[in-house]
Motif scaffolding. Sequence first.
Motif, PDB file in Angstrom:
ATOM      1  N   GLU A 184      -3.613   3.289  -2.087  1.00 33.82           N
ATOM      2  CA  GLU A 184      -3.972   2.908  -3.277  1.00 33.82           C
ATOM      3  C   GLU A 184      -3.881   3.766  -4.438  1.00 33.82           C
ATOM      4  OE1 GLU A 184      -5.851  -0.877  -5.351  1.00 33.82           O
ATOM      5  OE2 GLU A 184      -4.987  -0.471  -3.434  1.00 33.82           O
ATOM      6  N   HIS A 185      -4.436   4.765  -4.338  1.00 33.53           N
ATOM      7  CA  HIS A 185      -4.300   5.908  -5.179  1.00 33.53           C
ATOM      8  C   HIS A 185      -2.920   6.383  -5.447  1.00 33.53           C
ATOM      9  CE1 HIS A 185      -6.275   9.288  -7.551  1.00 33.53           C
ATOM     10  NE2 HIS A 185      -5.255  10.084  -7.339  1.00 33.53           N
ATOM     11  N   GLN A 186      -2.337   6.519  -4.230  1.00 31.63           N
ATOM     12  CA  GLN A 186      -0.715   7.032  -4.363  1.00 31.63           C
ATOM     13  C   GLN A 186       0.284   6.086  -5.373  1.00 31.63           C
ATOM     14  OE1 GLN A 186       0.889   7.610  -0.760  1.00 31.63           O
ATOM     15  NE2 GLN A 186       2.972   7.978  -1.522  1.00 31.63           N
ATOM     16  N   PHE A 187      -0.160   4.663  -4.935  1.00 33.71           N
ATOM     17  CA  PHE A 187       0.403   3.798  -5.914  1.00 33.71           C
ATOM     18  C   PHE A 187       0.148   3.845  -7.259  1.00 33.71           C
ATOM     19  CE2 PHE A 187       0.666  -0.411  -7.875  1.00 33.71           C
ATOM     20  CZ  PHE A 187       1.890  -1.043  -7.648  1.00 33.71           C
ATOM     21  N   TRP A 188      -1.200   3.734  -7.544  1.00 30.30           N
ATOM     22  CA  TRP A 188      -1.362   3.495  -9.079  1.00 30.30           C
ATOM     23  C   TRP A 188      -1.088   4.737  -9.734  1.00 30.30           C
ATOM     24  CZ3 TRP A 188      -1.745  -0.948 -10.983  1.00 30.30           C
ATOM     25  CH2 TRP A 188      -2.212  -2.072 -10.110  1.00 30.30           C
ATOM     26  N   MET A 189      -1.041   5.989  -9.210  1.00 31.98           N
ATOM     27  CA  MET A 189      -0.603   7.294  -9.875  1.00 31.98           C
ATOM     28  C   MET A 189       0.855   7.804  -9.728  1.00 31.98           C
ATOM     29  SD  MET A 189      -3.432   8.462 -11.067  1.00 31.98           S
ATOM     30  CE  MET A 189      -5.279   8.385 -11.289  1.00 31.98           C
ATOM     31  N   ASP A 190       1.665   6.860  -9.014  1.00 31.51           N
ATOM     32  CA  ASP A 190       3.038   7.090  -9.076  1.00 31.51           C
ATOM     33  C   ASP A 190       3.802   6.776 -10.607  1.00 31.51           C
ATOM     34  OD1 ASP A 190       5.783   6.712  -8.637  1.00 31.51           O
ATOM     35  OD2 ASP A 190       5.506   6.813  -6.833  1.00 31.51           O
ATOM     36  N   ASP A 191       4.089   7.615 -11.293  1.00 26.21           N
ATOM     37  CA  ASP A 191       4.852   7.432 -12.458  1.00 26.21           C
ATOM     38  C   ASP A 191       5.874   6.353 -12.516  1.00 26.21           C
ATOM     39  OD1 ASP A 191       3.041   9.185 -13.879  1.00 26.21           O
ATOM     40  OD2 ASP A 191       4.421  10.818 -13.755  1.00 26.21           O
ATOM     41  N   GLY A 192       6.623   6.348 -11.248  1.00 24.29           N
ATOM     42  CA  GLY A 192       7.894   5.315 -11.219  1.00 24.29           C
ATOM     43  C   GLY A 192       7.277   3.973 -10.988  1.00 24.29           C
ATOM     44  N   GLU A 193       6.040   3.894 -10.408  1.00 25.20           N
ATOM     45  CA  GLU A 193       5.615   2.390 -10.129  1.00 25.20           C
ATOM     46  C   GLU A 193       5.319   2.067 -11.514  1.00 25.20           C
ATOM     47  OE1 GLU A 193       5.896   0.648  -7.622  1.00 25.20           O
ATOM     48  OE2 GLU A 193       6.094   2.015  -5.949  1.00 25.20           O
ATOM     49  N   MET A 194       4.831   2.979 -12.397  1.00 25.31           N
ATOM     50  CA  MET A 194       3.980   2.645 -13.519  1.00 25.31           C
ATOM     51  C   MET A 194       5.297   2.200 -14.514  1.00 25.31           C
ATOM     52  SD  MET A 194       1.544   4.798 -15.876  1.00 25.31           S
ATOM     53  CE  MET A 194       1.034   4.187 -17.442  1.00 25.31           C
ATOM     54  N   SER A 195       6.339   2.855 -14.299  1.00 23.41           N
ATOM     55  CA  SER A 195       7.350   2.686 -15.205  1.00 23.41           C
ATOM     56  C   SER A 195       7.992   1.150 -14.721  1.00 23.41           C
ATOM     57  CB  SER A 195       8.392   3.617 -15.277  1.00 23.41           C
ATOM     58  OG  SER A 195       9.245   3.520 -13.823  1.00 23.41           O
ATOM     59  N   ARG A 196       8.080   0.674 -13.612  1.00 21.00           N
ATOM     60  CA  ARG A 196       8.652  -0.530 -13.273  1.00 21.00           C
ATOM     61  C   ARG A 196       7.413  -1.510 -13.332  1.00 21.00           C
ATOM     62  NH1 ARG A 196      10.688   3.275  -9.454  1.00 21.00           N
ATOM     63  NH2 ARG A 196       8.895   2.883  -8.014  1.00 21.00           N
ATOM     64  N   ALA A 197       6.138  -1.375 -13.817  1.00 28.29           N
ATOM     65  CA  ALA A 197       5.113  -2.277 -13.913  1.00 28.29           C
ATOM     66  C   ALA A 197       5.666  -3.485 -15.086  1.00 28.29           C
ATOM     67  CB  ALA A 197       4.039  -1.675 -14.089  1.00 28.29           C
ATOM     68  N   PRO A 198       5.444  -4.944 -14.693  1.00 25.73           N
ATOM     69  CA  PRO A 198       5.587  -5.811 -15.578  1.00 25.73           C
ATOM     70  C   PRO A 198       4.658  -5.755 -16.441  1.00 25.73           C
ATOM     71  CG  PRO A 198       4.919  -7.018 -13.470  1.00 25.73           C
ATOM     72  CD  PRO A 198       5.276  -5.338 -13.278  1.00 25.73           C
ATOM     73  N   LYS A 199       5.038  -6.529 -17.784  1.00 23.15           N
ATOM     74  CA  LYS A 199       3.958  -6.646 -18.938  1.00 23.15           C
ATOM     75  C   LYS A 199       2.937  -7.210 -18.479  1.00 23.15           C
ATOM     76  CE  LYS A 199       6.757  -4.009 -21.791  1.00 23.15           C
ATOM     77  NZ  LYS A 199       6.308  -2.633 -22.336  1.00 23.15           N
ATOM     78  N   GLY A 200       1.722  -6.916 -19.041  1.00 25.18           N
ATOM     79  CA  GLY A 200       0.575  -7.929 -18.717  1.00 25.18           C
ATOM     80  C   GLY A 200      -0.307  -7.348 -17.849  1.00 25.18           C
ATOM     81  N   ARG A 201      -0.805  -8.009 -16.866  1.00 19.62           N
ATOM     82  CA  ARG A 201      -1.938  -7.649 -16.236  1.00 19.62           C
ATOM     83  C   ARG A 201      -1.574  -6.274 -15.570  1.00 19.62           C
ATOM     84  NH1 ARG A 201      -4.416 -12.093 -12.570  1.00 19.62           N
ATOM     85  NH2 ARG A 201      -2.301 -12.898 -12.662  1.00 19.62           N
ATOM     86  N   MET A 202      -0.495  -6.074 -14.800  1.00 13.89           N
ATOM     87  CA  MET A 202       0.007  -4.937 -14.054  1.00 13.89           C
ATOM     88  C   MET A 202       0.065  -3.622 -14.856  1.00 13.89           C
ATOM     89  SD  MET A 202       0.358  -5.348 -10.706  1.00 13.89           S
ATOM     90  CE  MET A 202       1.464  -3.993 -10.120  1.00 13.89           C
ATOM     91  N   GLU A 203       0.867  -3.970 -16.050  1.00 10.26           N
ATOM     92  CA  GLU A 203       0.786  -2.726 -17.145  1.00 10.26           C
ATOM     93  C   GLU A 203      -0.673  -2.381 -17.428  1.00 10.26           C
ATOM     94  OE1 GLU A 203       3.501  -1.811 -20.882  1.00 10.26           O
ATOM     95  OE2 GLU A 203       2.113  -3.563 -20.724  1.00 10.26           O
ATOM     96  N   GLY A 204      -1.657  -3.243 -17.787  1.00 12.59           N
ATOM     97  CA  GLY A 204      -2.946  -2.908 -18.171  1.00 12.59           C
ATOM     98  C   GLY A 204      -3.478  -2.379 -17.150  1.00 12.59           C
ATOM     99  N   ASN A 205      -3.394  -2.505 -15.728  1.00 15.02           N
ATOM    100  CA  ASN A 205      -4.362  -1.869 -14.811  1.00 15.02           C
ATOM    101  C   ASN A 205      -3.891  -0.706 -14.582  1.00 15.02           C
ATOM    102  OD1 ASN A 205      -6.302  -2.847 -13.072  1.00 15.02           O
ATOM    103  ND2 ASN A 205      -5.055  -2.031 -11.496  1.00 15.02           N
ATOM    104  N   PHE A 206      -2.381  -0.267 -14.829  1.00 14.31           N
ATOM    105  CA  PHE A 206      -2.063   1.083 -14.715  1.00 14.31           C
ATOM    106  C   PHE A 206      -2.507   1.907 -15.650  1.00 14.31           C
ATOM    107  CE2 PHE A 206       1.751  -0.179 -11.806  1.00 14.31           C
ATOM    108  CZ  PHE A 206       1.727   1.035 -10.973  1.00 14.31           C
ATOM    109  N   LYS A 207      -2.613   1.324 -16.762  1.00 14.98           N
ATOM    110  CA  LYS A 207      -3.378   2.182 -18.119  1.00 14.98           C
ATOM    111  C   LYS A 207      -4.861   2.336 -17.712  1.00 14.98           C
ATOM    112  CE  LYS A 207      -0.155   0.519 -21.531  1.00 14.98           C
ATOM    113  NZ  LYS A 207       0.123   0.006 -22.774  1.00 14.98           N
TER     114      LYS A 207
END
Length: 211
Positions: A178-201
């Motif tokens: 879980e930590h690895q996924f949300w801390m991955d800059d590549g995953e964050m750059s591919r996150a769709p707008k809305g809830r996923m983007e907000g959760n990364f932030k």
Amino acid sequence: MTAFTRRDLLSAAAGAAAAASLPFNQPVHAATPPAGKQTAGWYRYKIGSIEVTVATDGVNRFKMAEDHVTNIKKDVVNAALAEVFMEKDMMTTPYNPIAINTGSKLAIIDTGTGESNYKKSNGTAGQFVTNLAAAGIDRNAVDVVIISHYHGDHMNGLLMDDNSLTYPNAEIAVPAKEHQFWMDDGEMSRAPKGRMEGNFKNVRRVFTPEV
């Protein structure tokens, strides 16, 4: 079947007349003012020698988005809400983190929405620390906090309103994947707008890569 006599009916009528003569239609002056706040919400039980305390963080109510439940149409969700007498188009989510006392260690599993949300929601949510204290649990005495996953209602309570640590003496245990996924800059750059983007932030706000 119960049978009533004429005497029973006359007695009942007399009682009703007496009640009508009482001053219930007069203004009421309560001797005790309203408390103005909800009673502390917690429940404690034991599993063997382990003591478990469930302390509510409160409840979150918000307008349900069309895609809130991604694999079911909204009208189906509303029908399910109606079956349990809940308001349509609204999501009502209670939060109930727990404390576990083994006798040698005090652990918290998930942290609720945090003190900031307590102020933002006027006390509707973000109640966990307050209710822990009401249950006799000092946040400074917590040895370990276990985070199940990285949603705000499970991890935002790691921080107080001033961004200080809610549990300053505790080890923080999180799922590695879980930590690895949300801390991955590549995953964050591919996150769709809305809830996923907000959760990364939000994850980046609460955690740092050094955690």
